[in-house]
Scaffold this motif. Structure first.
Motif, short mmCIF file in Angstrom:
data_model
loop_
_atom_site.label_atom_id
_atom_site.label_comp_id
_atom_site.label_asym_id
_atom_site.label_seq_id
_atom_site.Cartn_x
_atom_site.Cartn_y
_atom_site.Cartn_z
N SER A 153 -3.33 28.99 19.51
CA SER A 153 -3.21 27.59 19.89
C SER A 153 -2.05 27.46 20.86
CB SER A 153 -2.98 26.72 18.66
OG SER A 153 -1.81 27.15 17.97
N LEU A 154 -2.11 26.48 21.74
CA LEU A 154 -1.06 26.31 22.74
C LEU A 154 0.19 25.72 22.07
CD1 LEU A 154 -2.98 25.09 25.90
CD2 LEU A 154 -1.77 27.24 25.56
N PHE B 152 -4.30 25.23 32.83
CA PHE B 152 -4.60 26.63 33.12
C PHE B 152 -4.74 27.45 31.85
CE2 PHE B 152 -2.66 30.86 33.23
CZ PHE B 152 -3.56 31.53 34.03
N ALA B 153 -3.78 27.30 30.94
CA ALA B 153 -3.79 28.11 29.71
C ALA B 153 -5.01 27.80 28.86
CB ALA B 153 -2.50 27.85 28.92
N LEU C 127 -7.72 30.64 27.91
CA LEU C 127 -7.95 30.98 26.50
C LEU C 127 -9.40 30.72 26.09
CD1 LEU C 127 -4.68 29.56 24.88
CD2 LEU C 127 -5.31 31.97 25.15
N SER C 128 -10.10 29.89 26.84
CA SER C 128 -11.50 29.61 26.50
C SER C 128 -12.39 30.83 26.71
CB SER C 128 -12.03 28.44 27.34
OG SER C 128 -12.10 28.79 28.72
N LEU D 237 -13.01 40.69 20.77
CA LEU D 237 -12.59 39.37 20.31
C LEU D 237 -12.81 38.30 21.36
CD1 LEU D 237 -9.29 40.29 18.43
CD2 LEU D 237 -11.45 39.54 17.43
N LYS D 238 -13.26 38.70 22.54
CA LYS D 238 -13.67 37.71 23.54
C LYS D 238 -14.99 37.07 23.12
CE LYS D 238 -11.77 40.47 27.33
NZ LYS D 238 -12.10 41.15 28.60
N ASP D 239 -15.76 37.79 22.32
CA ASP D 239 -17.09 37.34 21.94
C ASP D 239 -17.07 36.71 20.56
OD1 ASP D 239 -17.97 38.60 24.30
OD2 ASP D 239 -18.18 40.51 23.24
N LYS D 240 -17.90 35.71 20.39
CA LYS D 240 -18.01 35.09 19.07
C LYS D 240 -18.72 36.05 18.12
CE LYS D 240 -22.42 32.72 19.91
NZ LYS D 240 -23.13 31.43 19.94
#
Length: 795
Positions: free
Chosen positions: A755-756, A742-743, A747-748, A603-606
């Motif tokens: 969402s924050l 930082f967050a 998250l990027s 899920l780190k990858d698109k």
């Protein structure tokens, strides 16, 4: 004189045990956690340090551009190494091929186990990399094509403490090797992770080893000293055109080469298909800064408490100056006191590191080690004491030694003077800013991890068992095995494939009929049961039918992202179009269905374009179990496995566990951040506990007068705690925007993220405030309920 300083230091420290305890406890916690962080950071930055024998050794990467992004691949094929040496004799001194593999290891026809860390390499492996030999030597032990070198741990596991030289080891019943050496695994981490290494000669005559497109090994290049990385890379375009020119025309895509320094490999996780464990440089720097902040926070406690109680020592300073002590002598005395506290705290902190390090490693799945007597550790320990004494002792010592003797005798020195009070308030705000920042980071990381574990992936990962199709017995009887397993009570479906969701998905070149452009897309070869086994959903059309020969020969399925990549307005528009895998197909296949997108990678990858092609090719077997009697089903599957496979052990893995393991690094980060935030808040609270105690003591007469005039316990407690409440609230105002930045950056790293939520910030702020208030509650109540006569009778 020194004896006097030591005696005076002992007496002064003994006078105020409460403040001494707070200082030692805060500094000890700071030293403990910061040292653990330093071990982690040092381990990460030391990876591959000293591994390569030359600074001119590089890894060869293939590169291209996909979707406008640089795309680098860490594996190459067998022909690259020899071609580079032949084509560039002046630029390339030598090359090395290393191929990670696995297989069944047999020793004396008795010990049988699957070795997952078996390397095949060219004979010059030990000319490229530094390893210390326990038995044998680097110059002669790897000259025999049948040589196998064992690590020391592997040798002890197989042969105990005996010398294994000339012992025979068999791999997969096909290859017989002779032990010719035993090496020590380097103390520092290395990207090379093997238990056995043998000569690559055993596969030199295999067809795949001679094919340019069969990329399954790593090529290292030693550039001659007369040349350079830049000069050699400038020659690569012509090299690629020479050997791949026709293929570039055929596929409509070009590919290049580049060199990567060995020391850059560990932190470069963007390289595809390299199968190495990578570090995260951002995480290392974050931890490094956290370690620095914790030390600073602990030192702030010392400064705050020392300056706060300075008024209690003002008359001592005045008397000493009147009796002849100069500023230098007083400064020496107070610095010695700081040295005693800091030195003792460092010793206790290091003792705790020694005691807690095994538990820390176990809890966070790390392998940190420390040698207290090597040069690096001694320098670190000495530097830590020096830094603590400098940060903690210099300002308080200068402040105390600067008091005017006449003013101190008259009692005109106030610890709550404007500059001193402002400094203490600023330092407290800084402490809690760091604490709140870490608290919010912990909440965000925890929220992201919960999101990843609960997000629908588009496929069913529960009760799916994976078995590697990695031995000859199973490969030659695969259909028989799958048929028998399908008959096992409880088994729902059985599927074979080249890669399961979360596993290996190769990248192939696809050609859409009528379109001149080439497309690079992820590809999985699978059978007709793949769809049902993983619970996929169709967007339109259908999946392959079992035992349907036309589907096997002519059909293909794509995902929704692939449909968009081909330029189709809707998935329905893709149906009936013809597609060809440039290297796997001899003719075009018809797109019979579009499967809904499912997350076949992290899920780190698109989401990427995926092509599912029917094939009997299989590296994995997936078995969907029912949710009841799982252990019995596994036992029955093992029985069927052993009916076909003789000596290979039955090994399996659950799909959900494998996918969960993909996020081990993030889970470890979360757990470590919890430790960091708790430590930071704890140290900060120790500081305000001491300040609250001092404030209550200094304002004891004021409190007594207020009580005599009718003030309630609640009002007095509120009065004492209000100043600290304001400081914590100010820290929140500073910490929130920093935490947001930082967050958002962290998250990027994920293609799918939370969402924050403002509640993360509110929860951290409120929780920190409550903890701070609870910390000073005891001191506030003690002062509020004290008998006013005790304070007023002294006047």
């Amino acid at each position: 004189m020194l004896k006097y300083y030591v005696i005076a230091t002992y007496r002064n420290l003994k006078k105020r045990p409460f403040f001494l305890m707070l200082n030692v406890l805060g500094l000890t916690l700071g030293v403990l956690i910061s040292t653990l962080i330093a071990l982690y950071v040092n381990t990460e930055f030391s990876t591959d340090k000293g591994l390569a024998k030359s600074e001119h050794i590089y890894r060869l990467l293939r590169n291209s551009v996909r979707d406008g992004q640089d795309y680098r691949v860490g594996v190459t094929s067998g022909p690259f190494a020899e071609a580079l040496v032949n084509d560039f004799p002046n630029e390339v001194e030598s090359t090395l091929r290393v191929m990670p593999t696995d297989g069944l290891v047999s020793v004396n026809d008795e010990t049988h186990y699957n070795e997952d860390f078996f390397y095949l390499a060219d004979s010059n492996f030990f000319e490229f990399f530094n390893y210390e030999f326990v038995y044998g030597d680097a110059s002669t032990s790897f000259t025999n094509p049948q040589s196998v070198i064992l690590t020391e741990a592997t040798s002890k596991r197989l042969y105990g403490d005996k010398n294994p030289i000339n012992k025979t080891i068999r791999l997969d019943r096909d290859f017989e090797f002779i032990v010719t050496g035993v090496i020590k695994v380097p103390v520092v981490k290395s990207h090379l992770d093997f238990n056995m290494i043998s000569r690559i000669d055993v596969i030199r005559n295999f067809n795949f080893f001679k094919q340019w497109w069969s990329n399954n090994l790593v090529t290292y290049v030693k550039v001659s000293e007369a040349s350079s990385q830049t000069k050699l890379e400038a020659l690569f375009p012509g090299f690629m055109e020479k050997y791949f020119g026709e293929d570039f025309i055929k596929t409509g895509r070009k590919m290049g080469l580049e060199l990567q320094k060995i020391r850059d490999m560990y932190f470069d996780s963007d390289v595809q298909y390299d199968n190495y464990v990578h570090g995260n440089i951002d995480t290392v720097y974050i931890f490094l800064w956290v370690g620095i902040f914790l030390i600073v926070i602990a030192c702030i406690n010392f400064v705050n408490l020392t300056t706060a109680v300075s008024s209690l020592r003002s008359k001592e300073v005045g008397v000493r100056k009147i009796l002849g002590s100069n500023k230098k002598q007083l400064l020496t005395q107070y610095m010695l006191e700081a040295f005693a506290i800091c030195g003792f705290s460092v010793i206790v902190g290091f003792m705790l590191v020694e005691i807690l390090l095994p538990q820390f490693n176990s809890l966070y799945n790390l392998d940190l080690q420390i040698n207290w007597f090597n040069k690096q550790t001694i320098i670190y320990g000495s530097s830590t004491v020096l830094i603590l004494v400098t940060l903690s002792g210099v300002y308080p010592a200068l402040l105390l030694s600067s008091f005017n003797p006449l003013n101190t005798i008259k009692g005109k020195v106030a610890a709550s003077g404007t500059m001193s009070a402002l400094l203490r308030k600023g330092l407290v705000i800084f402490q809690f800013t760091c604490s709140i920042l870490l608290f919010i980071a912990t909440l965000v990381i925890s929220g992201q991890m919960s999101f990843l574990s609960s997000k629908p992936l588009g496929f069913d990962k529960e009760y799916v068992v994976l078995i590697n199709n990695n031995n000859q017995d199973l490969q030659s009887n695969l259909d028989l095995f799958t048929e028998r397993v399908e008959q096992v009570n409880g088994v729902q479906t059985v599927s074979t494939m080249t890669g399961e969701p979360g596993g290996f998905h190769d990248t192939n070149s696809l050609h859409l009929e009528g379109n001149e452009d080439g497309f690079a897309m992820r590809t999985v070869f699978c059978d007709a049961s793949y769809f049902q086994t993983f619970g996929l959903e169709m967007s339109t059309g259908r999946f392959f039918r079992k035992d349907n020969q036309p589907d096997l020969e002519n059909a293909i399925v794509i995902n929704e992202t692939a449909s968009k990549s081909f330029g189709f307005a809707t998935p329905e528009d893709a149906l009936g179009k013809r597609l060809k895998n440039q290297f796997a197909d001899s003719a075009f296949r018809e797109i019979i269905g579009v499967v809904k997108d499912y997350n076949f990678s992290s899920l780190k990858d698109k989401m990427e374009a995926l092509v599912l092609s029917p094939s009997r090719r299989a590296w994995k077997i997936a078995i969907k179990l029912s949710s009841t009697n799982v252990q019995q089903q596994l036992a029955d599957i093992e029985v069927e496995y052993k009916r076909i496979v003789n000596v290979y052990p039955f090994e399996y893995q659950f799909l959900d566990a494998k996918i969960e393991a993909m996020y081990n690094e993030e889970v470890t980060q979360k757990n470590i951040f919890i430790l960091f935030s708790l430590t930071s808040i704890g140290i900060s609270c120790l500081g305000i506990l001491g300040l609250a105690a001092f404030t209550a003591n200094q304002r004891s007469k004021e409190i007594s007068i207020r009580k005599v005039l009718g003030a309630s316990v609640y009002n007095i407690s509120l009065q004492l705690s209000s100043q600290f409440t304001k400081l914590v609230l100010a820290a929140n105002l500073i910490a929130w925007p920093l935490a947001w930045l930082f967050a958002d950056e962290w998250l990027s790293n994920f293609a799918y993220s939370i969402s924050l939520n403002p509640f993360y910030f509110i929860i951290a702020g409120v929780a920190t405030l409550i903890i701070a208030l609870l910390t000073i509650l005891y001191q506030s109540l003690s002062a509020a309920i004290s008998n006013p006569i005790d304070a007023l009778k002294e006047e």
